[in-house]
Design a protein around this motif. Structure first.
Motif, PDB file in Angstrom:
ATOM      1  N   TYR A 145       0.791  -1.049   0.009  1.00  0.00           N
ATOM      2  CA  TYR A 145       0.034  -0.095  -0.022  1.00  0.00           C
ATOM      3  C   TYR A 145       0.887   1.087  -0.001  1.00  0.00           C
ATOM      4  N   PRO A 146       0.309   2.402  -0.487  1.00  0.00           N
ATOM      5  CA  PRO A 146       1.053   3.583  -0.518  1.00  0.00           C
ATOM      6  C   PRO A 146       1.552   3.949   0.992  1.00  0.00           C
ATOM      7  N   CYS A 147       2.539   4.273   1.556  1.00  0.00           N
ATOM      8  CA  CYS A 147       2.986   5.107   2.694  1.00  0.00           C
ATOM      9  C   CYS A 147       2.237   6.321   3.090  1.00  0.00           C
ATOM     10  N   PRO A 148       1.534   6.185   4.238  1.00  0.00           N
ATOM     11  CA  PRO A 148       0.633   7.450   4.331  1.00  0.00           C
ATOM     12  C   PRO A 148       1.498   8.496   5.176  1.00  0.00           C
TER      13      PRO A 148
ATOM     14  N   ILE B 164      -7.162   7.565   5.498  1.00  0.00           N
ATOM     15  CA  ILE B 164      -7.269   8.552   6.082  1.00  0.00           C
ATOM     16  C   ILE B 164      -7.231   8.783   7.514  1.00  0.00           C
ATOM     17  N   GLY B 165      -6.581   9.709   8.060  1.00  0.00           N
ATOM     18  CA  GLY B 165      -6.036  10.018   9.521  1.00  0.00           C
ATOM     19  C   GLY B 165      -7.545   9.805  10.118  1.00  0.00           C
ATOM     20  N   ALA B 166      -7.288   8.749  10.855  1.00  0.00           N
ATOM     21  CA  ALA B 166      -8.403   8.475  12.044  1.00  0.00           C
ATOM     22  C   ALA B 166      -8.993   9.723  12.578  1.00  0.00           C
ATOM     23  N   HIS B 167      -8.260  10.525  12.881  1.00  0.00           N
ATOM     24  CA  HIS B 167      -8.692  11.661  13.653  1.00  0.00           C
ATOM     25  C   HIS B 167      -9.774  12.559  12.987  1.00  0.00           C
ATOM     26  N   LEU B 168      -9.313  12.313  11.426  1.00  0.00           N
ATOM     27  CA  LEU B 168     -10.508  13.138  10.786  1.00  0.00           C
ATOM     28  C   LEU B 168     -11.733  12.523  10.753  1.00  0.00           C
ATOM     29  N   GLU B 169     -12.068  11.158  10.877  1.00  0.00           N
ATOM     30  CA  GLU B 169     -13.223  10.869  10.812  1.00  0.00           C
ATOM     31  C   GLU B 169     -14.161  11.224  11.540  1.00  0.00           C
ATOM     32  N   GLY B 170     -15.341  11.444  10.977  1.00  0.00           N
ATOM     33  CA  GLY B 170     -16.669  11.999  11.703  1.00  0.00           C
ATOM     34  C   GLY B 170     -16.411  13.213  12.286  1.00  0.00           C
TER      35      GLY B 170
ATOM     36  N   LEU C  69      -4.441   1.192  10.140  1.00  0.00           N
ATOM     37  CA  LEU C  69      -2.831   1.084  10.099  1.00  0.00           C
ATOM     38  C   LEU C  69      -2.538   1.716  11.212  1.00  0.00           C
ATOM     39  N   LYS C  70      -1.744   1.304  12.126  1.00  0.00           N
ATOM     40  CA  LYS C  70      -0.981   2.334  13.094  1.00  0.00           C
ATOM     41  C   LYS C  70       0.322   2.546  12.995  1.00  0.00           C
ATOM     42  N   MET C  71       0.884   3.551  13.271  1.00  0.00           N
ATOM     43  CA  MET C  71       2.242   3.711  13.162  1.00  0.00           C
ATOM     44  C   MET C  71       2.667   3.475  14.410  1.00  0.00           C
ATOM     45  N   ALA C  72       3.765   2.344  14.641  1.00  0.00           N
ATOM     46  CA  ALA C  72       4.011   1.584  15.751  1.00  0.00           C
ATOM     47  C   ALA C  72       5.411   2.289  16.278  1.00  0.00           C
TER      48      ALA C  72
ATOM     49  N   PRO D  26       0.883   6.936  18.956  1.00  0.00           N
ATOM     50  CA  PRO D  26       0.730   6.323  17.869  1.00  0.00           C
ATOM     51  C   PRO D  26      -0.391   6.953  16.901  1.00  0.00           C
ATOM     52  N   VAL D  27       0.062   7.092  15.882  1.00  0.00           N
ATOM     53  CA  VAL D  27      -0.971   7.663  14.813  1.00  0.00           C
ATOM     54  C   VAL D  27      -1.677   6.536  14.080  1.00  0.00           C
ATOM     55  N   THR D  28      -3.100   6.780  13.640  1.00  0.00           N
ATOM     56  CA  THR D  28      -3.686   5.499  13.199  1.00  0.00           C
ATOM     57  C   THR D  28      -4.500   6.342  11.663  1.00  0.00           C
ATOM     58  N   TRP D  29      -4.480   5.437  10.822  1.00  0.00           N
ATOM     59  CA  TRP D  29      -5.155   5.772   9.707  1.00  0.00           C
ATOM     60  C   TRP D  29      -6.389   4.712   9.482  1.00  0.00           C
ATOM     61  N   HIS D  30      -7.097   5.107   8.746  1.00  0.00           N
ATOM     62  CA  HIS D  30      -8.041   4.192   8.551  1.00  0.00           C
ATOM     63  C   HIS D  30      -8.118   4.061   6.686  1.00  0.00           C
ATOM     64  N   TRP D  31      -8.281   2.661   6.312  1.00  0.00           N
ATOM     65  CA  TRP D  31      -8.350   2.461   4.856  1.00  0.00           C
ATOM     66  C   TRP D  31      -9.653   2.377   4.437  1.00  0.00           C
ATOM     67  N   ASN D  32      -9.873   3.418   3.273  1.00  0.00           N
ATOM     68  CA  ASN D  32     -11.321   3.757   2.986  1.00  0.00           C
ATOM     69  C   ASN D  32     -11.552   2.942   1.641  1.00  0.00           C
ATOM     70  N   GLY D  33     -10.710   2.092   1.128  1.00  0.00           N
ATOM     71  CA  GLY D  33     -10.651   1.334  -0.001  1.00  0.00           C
ATOM     72  C   GLY D  33      -9.914   1.952  -1.306  1.00  0.00           C
ATOM     73  N   LYS D  34      -9.650   3.250  -0.878  1.00  0.00           N
ATOM     74  CA  LYS D  34      -8.737   3.964  -1.910  1.00  0.00           C
ATOM     75  C   LYS D  34      -7.469   4.495  -1.337  1.00  0.00           C
ATOM     76  N   ARG D  35      -7.544   4.992  -0.158  1.00  0.00           N
ATOM     77  CA  ARG D  35      -6.398   5.522   0.307  1.00  0.00           C
ATOM     78  C   ARG D  35      -6.594   5.802   1.846  1.00  0.00           C
TER      79      ARG D  35
END
Ligand SMILES: [Zn+2]
Length: 161
Positions: free
Chosen positions: A17-20, A73-79, A54-57, A62-71
């Motif tokens: 996957y592309p690196c966030p 998304i920073g988890a903190h931006l969701e919702g 995906l969690k940066m270990a 740690p920073v977390t990202w959520h895979w939306n099927g294409k790219r």
């Protein structure tokens, strides 16, 4: 090397996957390990297929990202919606104190030529910069943007080409 299809697909730890973080490298699973690594910025991630995250270990917190099927998304931006109230509060925090100071300096001007006549202008500028700094810091904290990591990766990319 693998080409990315445009259609959405679920996150699957066998793929790369592309690196966030650096947005340059590819992350893929490390052999014999329950972790993923970027082939460019060398950061280590852990992923959860059922939660599609995906969690940066190697970063605390740690920073977390959520895979939306294409790219990613920073988890903190969701919702979270950045509405006008937030923007107005931020602009108010940046501009209100210095404009009050500037106004009082305008209506009660210091005696021209006195030793401290530069002071209101300098204080107004300083107030503006410090409040701008506070707001920028809040934004960076909120987005949990690994800004130092990003600039390191950017620097290495500049020196590679
Ligand atoms: Zn990377």
């Amino acid at each position: 090397m693998q080409t990315f299809k445009q259609s959405t697909r679920p996150f699957n730890s066998e793929d790369s996957y592309p690196c966030p973080v650096c947005r340059t490298g590819q992350i893929s699973t490390l052999p014999l390990m329950d972790a993923l690594a970027c082939n460019f910025c060398q950061h280590i991630f852990t992923a959860s297929e059922e939660r599609q995250i995906l969690k940066m270990a190697d970063r605390e917190p740690p920073v977390t990202w959520h895979w939306n099927g294409k790219r990613w998304i920073g988890a903190h931006l969701e919702g979270v919606e950045f509405g006008w109230p937030y923007l107005a509060a931020a602009l108010g925090l940046i501009f209100l104190p210095p404009s009050l100071l500037g106004m009082s300096a305008y209506y009660f001007p210091p005696v021209p030529g006195s030793r401290l006549s530069w002071f209101p202008a300098a204080w107004t500028g300083l107030t503006f910069l410090s409040h701008l700094g506070i707001v920028l810091w809040l934004v960076i904290e909120f987005y949990q943007f690994p800004i130092a990591t990003y600039f390191r990766a950017w620097w290495r990319r500049m020196h590679r080409f």
